[in-house]
Design an enzyme around this catalytic site. Structure first.
Site: not given
Ligand code: NAD
Ligand code: TYD
Length: 349
Positions: A132-134, A157, A161
Site C-alpha cells: 500500500t501507499d500508506e 496497519y 505492511k
Molecule cells: P480485504 O480485507 O478485502 O481482504 C483480505 C483477504 O485476506 C480476505 O479474504 C481475508 O479472509 C484474507 N486473510 C486475512 N487474514 C488471513 C490469514 N491470516 N490467512 C489467510 N487469509 C487471510 O483486503 P483488500 O482490500 O482486498 O486488500 C488486499 C491487499 O491489498 C492487502 O494486502 C492490502 O494491504 C493491499 N492494498 C489494499 C488497498 C485498498 O485500498 N483496499 C490499497 C493498496 C493495497
Molecule cells: P478508508 O476507506 O478507511 O481507507 P484509508 O484509511 O485506508 O485511506 O478511509 C478513507 C478515508 O475516509 C480516510 O481519510 C478516513 C475517512 N473515513 C471517514 O471519514 N469515515 C469513515 O467512516 C471511514 C471508514 C473513513
C-alpha cells in the site's frame, strides 16, 4: 499447466478481482487461492470462477507454519501473489496484534516456505507482494509518493505492511528470492467490504443511516478502480523488473468531503430521492487517531516502463461501483450481518 500460482487473500476485495483476472486470462495457469475466510473473505465473490478447471480454493491461515509448508509441498508453486492481510486502518487501531500476526508473521511464513521450496532452483520463481501507499506516511498539501520516498508509516496497519515490505526485500537480498513489490493507493469498486469509506457510505445512504465523516473531512486520498489495480499487478507480474518496486495510483485525488458530496448527489439520482436527501445524512464525528492527512502517488515509473495507465475515469468507476452495490443488496446484507454488526457498534458508538 504452464505455471502454478498461489494467490493469498483471493476471497477478499482486491484478491477476488485478481483471481478472476488470472483464471480467465490464463487458462494454462493453475491458480490456487488460499484464504482464511476472515470477516473480509467471501467465496460468494468468486461464484463465477468456482467451476473453472484451472482454479482451486484452499482454506487456511498464512500464520500457520505447518499448513503453509504442506501447501507449498503439495502444489510446488513457481509464483506467489500475496494479498492476504488485515486491511482496515480503524480495526488496526482497536486490534493491532491481528495485523502483526497476519501481515508480518504471515508474510514471513510465506517467504520462508518459498525459500525452502525454491532452494535448489530460483529460475522463473517470483514472490509478488501487494502493498500500500500508506507505508510512505502522510503528505502535506503538495508532493507525491515515489518509489524512493522513505518509509514513514503512521498507523498499526501501515506499520505492519511496511514491515512486511522490508521482509520481502530482505529475503530478496539475503536469500536471492526473486520478488516484486507494488504500492497502490485507495481502491474502490465491487466486492469491497462495507467498512471502507465508499461501500460503507453507499450502504448507509440506502438505509438512511448517518454518514460518519471523520474530523473536518479535509483528508485527501488518491482513488483507483479495483480492476485497474489488478490489471497493473498482472502487467508488473509478467513484465516488471525483478526485485523492483512499482507505485500504482489513479492520479485522482479527492478530499473526503468532496467525494462524499459527489456520492450523495449520485445516490439521490439512483434512488429517485429529492436532491439533497443523502447530503443531510452527513454527520461529522470524532477524528480517527493519527489520521493521515494526504496520500498521493507518482505512478510515472509504471507508466514509462510498462505503459500502464488507468482505463477508467473516476466518475465512470464510481457509477459502476454504485450500480454494483445497488444490484447486490443481498451480498451487502449478508456481509453486514453477524460479526460486522459488533464492529460497527464499537466503532461508531
Ligand atoms: P480485504 O480485507 O478485502 O481482504 C483480505 C483477504 O485476506 C480476505 O479474504 C481475508 O479472509 C484474507 N486473510 C486475512 N487474514 C488471513 C490469514 N491470516 N490467512 C489467510 N487469509 C487471510 O483486503 P483488500 O482490500 O482486498 O486488500 C488486499 C491487499 O491489498 C492487502 O494486502 C492490502 O494491504 C493491499 N492494498 C489494499 C488497498 C485498498 O485500498 N483496499 C490499497 C493498496 C493495497
Ligand atoms: P478508508 O476507506 O478507511 O481507507 P484509508 O484509511 O485506508 O485511506 O478511509 C478513507 C478515508 O475516509 C480516510 O481519510 C478516513 C475517512 N473515513 C471517514 O471519514 N469515515 C469513515 O467512516 C471511514 C471508514 C473513513
Amino acid at each position: 499447466m504452464k505455471r502454478t500460482i498461489l494467490i493469498t487473500g483471493g476471497a477478499g476485495f482486491i484478491g477476488s478481482h485478481m483471481v478472476r483476472l488470472m483464471v480467465n486470462k490464463y487458462p494454462n495457469y493453475l491458480i490456487v487461492n488460499l484464504d482464511k475466510l476472515t470477516y473480509a473473505g467471501n467465496l460468494k465473490n468468486l461464484l463465477d470462477v468456482e467451476g473453472c478447471s484451472n482454479y482451486i480454493f484452499e482454506k487456511g491461515d498464512i500464520v500457520n507454519t505447518d499448513f503453509i509448508s504442506k501447501i507449498f509441498s503439495k502444489y510446488n508453486f513457481d509464483s506467489i501473489i500475496h494479498l492476504a492481510a488485515e486491511s482496515h486502518v480503524d480495526r488496526s487501531i482497536h486490534s493491532p496484534m491481528e495485523f502483526i500476526m497476519t501481515n508480518i508473521i504471515g508474510t514471513v511464513n510465506l517467504l520462508h516456505a518459498a525459500k525452502n521450496l525454491w532452494k535448489d532452483n530460483l529460475e522463473g520463481k517470483l514472490f509478488f507482494h501487494v502493498s500500500t501507499d500508506e507505508v510512505y506516511g502522510s503528505l502535506g498539501q503538495t508532493g507525491l509518493f515515489t518509489e524512493l520516498t522513505s518509509y514513514d508509516p503512521q498507523s498499526p496497519y501501515s506499520s505492519s505492511k511496511a514491515s512486511s515490505d522490508h521482509f520481502v526485500r530482505s529475503y530478496g537480498n539475503t536469500y536471492n528470492i526473486p520478488y516484486l513489490i507494488s504500492n497502490c493507493s485507495n481502491n474502490y469498486g465491487p466486492n469491497q467490504f462495507p467498512e471502507k469509506l465508499l461501500p460503507l457510505f453507499i450502504n448507509n445512504i440506502q438505509e438512511s443511516k448517518p454518514l460518519p465523516v471523520y474530523g473536518d473531512g479535509n483528508f485527501t486520498r488518491d482513488w483507483l478502480y479495483v480492476e485497474d489495480h489488478v490489471k497493473a499487478i498482472d502487467l508488473i507480474f509478467h513484465s516488471g523488473k525483478i526485485n523492483e518496486t512499482y507505485n500504482i495510483g489513479g492520479c485522482n485525488e479527492w478530499k473526503n468531503i468532496d467525494l462524499i458530496n459527489l456520492l450523495c448527489k449520485k445516490m439521490d439520482v439512483h434512488l429517485n430521492n429529492p436532491a439533497g436527501t443523502s447530503e443531510k445524512l452527513i454527520t461529522y464525528v470524532k477524528d480517527r487517531p493519527g489520521h493521515d492527512k494526504r496520500y498521493a502517488i507518482d505512478a510515472s515509473k509504471l507508466q514509462s516502463e510498462l505503459s500502464w495507465k488507468p482505463s477508467l475515469q473516476f466518475e465512470q468507476g464510481l457509477e459502476k461501483t454504485i450500480v454494483w452495490y445497488l444490484n447486490n443488496y443481498e451480498w451487502l446484507s449478508d456481509v453486514t450481518s453477524g460479526e460486522y454488526q459488533n464492529y460497527y457498534e464499537q466503532q461508531y458508538k
